[in-house]
Scaffold this motif. Structure first.
Motif, mmCIF file in Angstrom:
data_model
loop_
_atom_site.group_PDB
_atom_site.id
_atom_site.type_symbol
_atom_site.label_atom_id
_atom_site.label_comp_id
_atom_site.label_asym_id
_atom_site.label_seq_id
_atom_site.Cartn_x
_atom_site.Cartn_y
_atom_site.Cartn_z
ATOM 1 N N LEU A 194 0.858 -1.202 0.000
ATOM 2 C CA LEU A 194 0.000 0.000 0.000
ATOM 3 C C LEU A 194 0.886 1.242 0.000
ATOM 4 O O LEU A 194 1.528 1.574 0.985
ATOM 5 C CB LEU A 194 -0.919 -0.005 1.226
ATOM 6 C CG LEU A 194 -1.847 1.209 1.384
ATOM 7 C CD1 LEU A 194 -2.820 1.324 0.201
ATOM 8 C CD2 LEU A 194 -2.616 1.137 2.715
ATOM 9 N N SER A 195 0.936 1.912 -1.138
ATOM 10 C CA SER A 195 1.808 3.100 -1.276
ATOM 11 C C SER A 195 1.005 4.385 -1.419
ATOM 12 O O SER A 195 1.514 5.474 -1.150
ATOM 13 C CB SER A 195 2.692 2.935 -2.526
ATOM 14 O OG SER A 195 1.857 2.641 -3.672
ATOM 15 N N HIS A 196 -0.249 4.267 -1.863
ATOM 16 C CA HIS A 196 -1.101 5.447 -2.093
ATOM 17 C C HIS A 196 -2.466 5.219 -1.429
ATOM 18 O O HIS A 196 -3.447 4.910 -2.112
ATOM 19 C CB HIS A 196 -1.280 5.691 -3.583
ATOM 20 C CG HIS A 196 -0.019 6.023 -4.327
ATOM 21 N ND1 HIS A 196 1.002 5.109 -4.527
ATOM 22 C CD2 HIS A 196 0.377 7.174 -4.944
ATOM 23 C CE1 HIS A 196 1.984 5.691 -5.212
ATOM 24 N NE2 HIS A 196 1.622 6.949 -5.468
ATOM 25 N N PRO A 197 -2.524 5.348 -0.094
ATOM 26 C CA PRO A 197 -3.808 5.129 0.587
ATOM 27 C C PRO A 197 -4.797 6.268 0.324
ATOM 28 O O PRO A 197 -4.400 7.424 0.153
ATOM 29 C CB PRO A 197 -3.415 5.091 2.073
ATOM 30 C CG PRO A 197 -2.120 5.825 2.159
ATOM 31 C CD PRO A 197 -1.416 5.641 0.840
ATOM 32 N N LYS A 198 -6.057 5.921 0.245
ATOM 33 C CA LYS A 198 -7.142 6.898 0.139
ATOM 34 C C LYS A 198 -6.859 7.984 -0.916
ATOM 35 O O LYS A 198 -6.817 9.177 -0.610
ATOM 36 C CB LYS A 198 -7.428 7.546 1.490
ATOM 37 C CG LYS A 198 -7.870 6.536 2.590
ATOM 38 C CD LYS A 198 -8.227 7.273 3.886
ATOM 39 C CE LYS A 198 -8.769 6.344 4.962
ATOM 40 N NZ LYS A 198 -7.804 5.303 5.375
ATOM 41 N N ASN A 255 -3.168 12.055 -14.352
ATOM 42 C CA ASN A 255 -4.161 13.112 -14.060
ATOM 43 C C ASN A 255 -4.846 12.872 -12.708
ATOM 44 O O ASN A 255 -5.208 13.813 -12.011
ATOM 45 C CB ASN A 255 -5.215 13.154 -15.174
ATOM 46 C CG ASN A 255 -4.632 13.647 -16.497
ATOM 47 O OD1 ASN A 255 -3.486 14.094 -16.560
ATOM 48 N ND2 ASN A 255 -5.417 13.525 -17.563
ATOM 49 N N LEU A 256 -5.025 11.601 -12.346
ATOM 50 C CA LEU A 256 -5.629 11.276 -11.039
ATOM 51 C C LEU A 256 -4.785 11.886 -9.922
ATOM 52 O O LEU A 256 -5.300 12.437 -8.953
ATOM 53 C CB LEU A 256 -5.702 9.752 -10.866
ATOM 54 C CG LEU A 256 -6.249 9.201 -9.537
ATOM 55 C CD1 LEU A 256 -7.753 9.473 -9.409
ATOM 56 C CD2 LEU A 256 -5.969 7.690 -9.436
ATOM 57 N N ILE A 257 -3.489 11.815 -10.056
ATOM 58 C CA ILE A 257 -2.574 12.295 -9.006
ATOM 59 C C ILE A 257 -2.348 13.811 -9.084
ATOM 60 O O ILE A 257 -2.384 14.508 -8.069
ATOM 61 C CB ILE A 257 -1.236 11.538 -9.098
ATOM 62 C CG1 ILE A 257 -1.447 10.054 -8.751
ATOM 63 C CG2 ILE A 257 -0.188 12.159 -8.170
ATOM 64 C CD1 ILE A 257 -0.248 9.168 -9.044
ATOM 65 N N THR A 258 -2.152 14.331 -10.289
ATOM 66 C CA THR A 258 -1.791 15.762 -10.411
ATOM 67 C C THR A 258 -2.995 16.661 -10.688
ATOM 68 O O THR A 258 -2.883 17.883 -10.591
ATOM 69 C CB THR A 258 -0.805 15.954 -11.591
ATOM 70 O OG1 THR A 258 -1.479 15.598 -12.820
ATOM 71 C CG2 THR A 258 0.422 15.080 -11.411
#
Ligand code: P6P
Length: 334
Positions: A194-198, A255-258
């Protein structure tokens, strides 16, 4: 520093929140995890063995099948059938849906739809590609062969959806309807952590992703939105930027992240758009909304509300930060 939770531990902990859960979804995710590791290994050495390049066959879309397309489709299908937790599958690489009628599969609740290797035309040039999956409960009687209705359900009824991105690192990003979580693969241990929770997506962004080579064929509203992005803030220190990889999973993941918007409009070449509703748009739209974003096929057309009629049906697709999708929708409504 505490060792992060693994995908397996996360799935088990998530299941514990549902006492009535049978563990079938847990097993289903375990089979997806296994297949992802196998496909990841082959992709990472694609340049080294004679597995790259066209398989000499065409898929349901009449597109040249890459050998890794076929390989990925086979691995996910086999892994899902082996666990007895899915009663059928539909895939971009299969003309029709497939009933799993060996062993306990007949009694399974879930059907899976997938694009086993999206963006596969990028494989030969070492650009990241992805697997997209969508999971529903069947609507036809348990124990009977699956039907088209099991697969043609509106995206809002998905039990879970996600993707595996085979990029600079390999990640699995998925949601079961309670937010989005990202897991990064450690190849030295063969474990997803798990590296990117929620995960949540910014409500606004400055990145628009579209194949501008098709610009002249776009609907007027799309042209106006692209021009808006090009002109808005152009002389400031926060102009818009165009980023298009040609791999939906990669463009969407960035795009989800930035923050940003991905667009594949209808055009004279693709009157209904290019992307497939069931195994590309619905799962990505599910994730986008779970992360606070939006996904539409046109003005007032929420992707997840569309009632599908065909397995490989295409729709125009606009997905990303809520404020950017809203702005585009204003132009589409004019
Ligand atoms: P074009 C890949 O074939 C795909 O389905 C998506 O992954 C990608 O965003 C799009 O098509 C690229 O299409 O026409 O811009 O090459």
């Amino acid at each position: 520093m505490q060792t992060p939770i693994t995908l397996g531990e996360f799935i088990i902990e998530s299941q514990a929140e549902y006492p009535e859960a049978t563990g079938a979804l847990t097993s289903l995710f375990s089979s997806l995890r296994l297949a992802a590791k196998v496909v990841n290994r082959e992709i990472n050495k694609a340049g080294l063995v004679d597995i790259v390049g066209a398989a000499g066959n065409e898929n349901a879309q009449g597109e040249q099948q890459q050998k890794l397309d076929v390989f990925a489709n086979d691995k996910f299908k086999t892994a899902l059938a082996a666990r007895g937790v899915a009663c059928g599958i539909a895939s971009e690489e299969e003309d029709n849906y497939v009933t799993f009628d060996e062993g306990h599969n007949k009694d399974a609740d879930y059907v899976v739809l997938m694009d086993p290797l999206d963006g596969s035309s990028n494989i030969d040039v070492n650009v990241s590609v992805g697997t997209i999956f969508s999971i529903y409960r069947r609507v036809s009687p348990v124990g009977s062969p699956v039907t088209l209705e099991d697969f043609c359900q509106p995206g809002k009824d998905q039990v879970a959806a996600g993707y595996i991105i085979y990029g600079s690192s390999t990640m699995m990003v998925y949601s079961t309807g309670n937010g989005v979580n990202g897991f990064t693969f450690d190849p030295s241990l063969g474990v997803f952590y798990l590296s990117h929770p929620k995960m949540t997506t910014p409500t606004s962004g400055k990145t628009y992703s579209v194949n501008e080579g098709n610009y002249v064929r776009f609907p007027q509203g799309v042209k106006k939105y692209i021009k808006y992005c090009q002109e808005e803030n152009a002389e400031t220190n926060r102009p818009y930027t165009s980023r298009y990889i040609g791999s939906l999973v990669s463009d969407f993941h960035r795009n989800l992240i930035t923050g940003g918007i991905y667009m594949y409009p209808s055009s004279s070449r693709y009157p209904n758009g290019k992307l497939r509703l069931l195994y590309e748009c619905n799962p990505i739209a599910f994730l986008a909304e779970q992360a606070g974003g939006k996904a539409i096929a046109g003005a007032g057309q929420r992707i997840l509300d569309i009632r599908p009629t065909e397995l490989h049906q295409r729709v125009p697709f606009f997905v990303g930060s809520a404020n950017m999708v809203d702005k585009l929708e204003d132009f589409l409504s004019e």
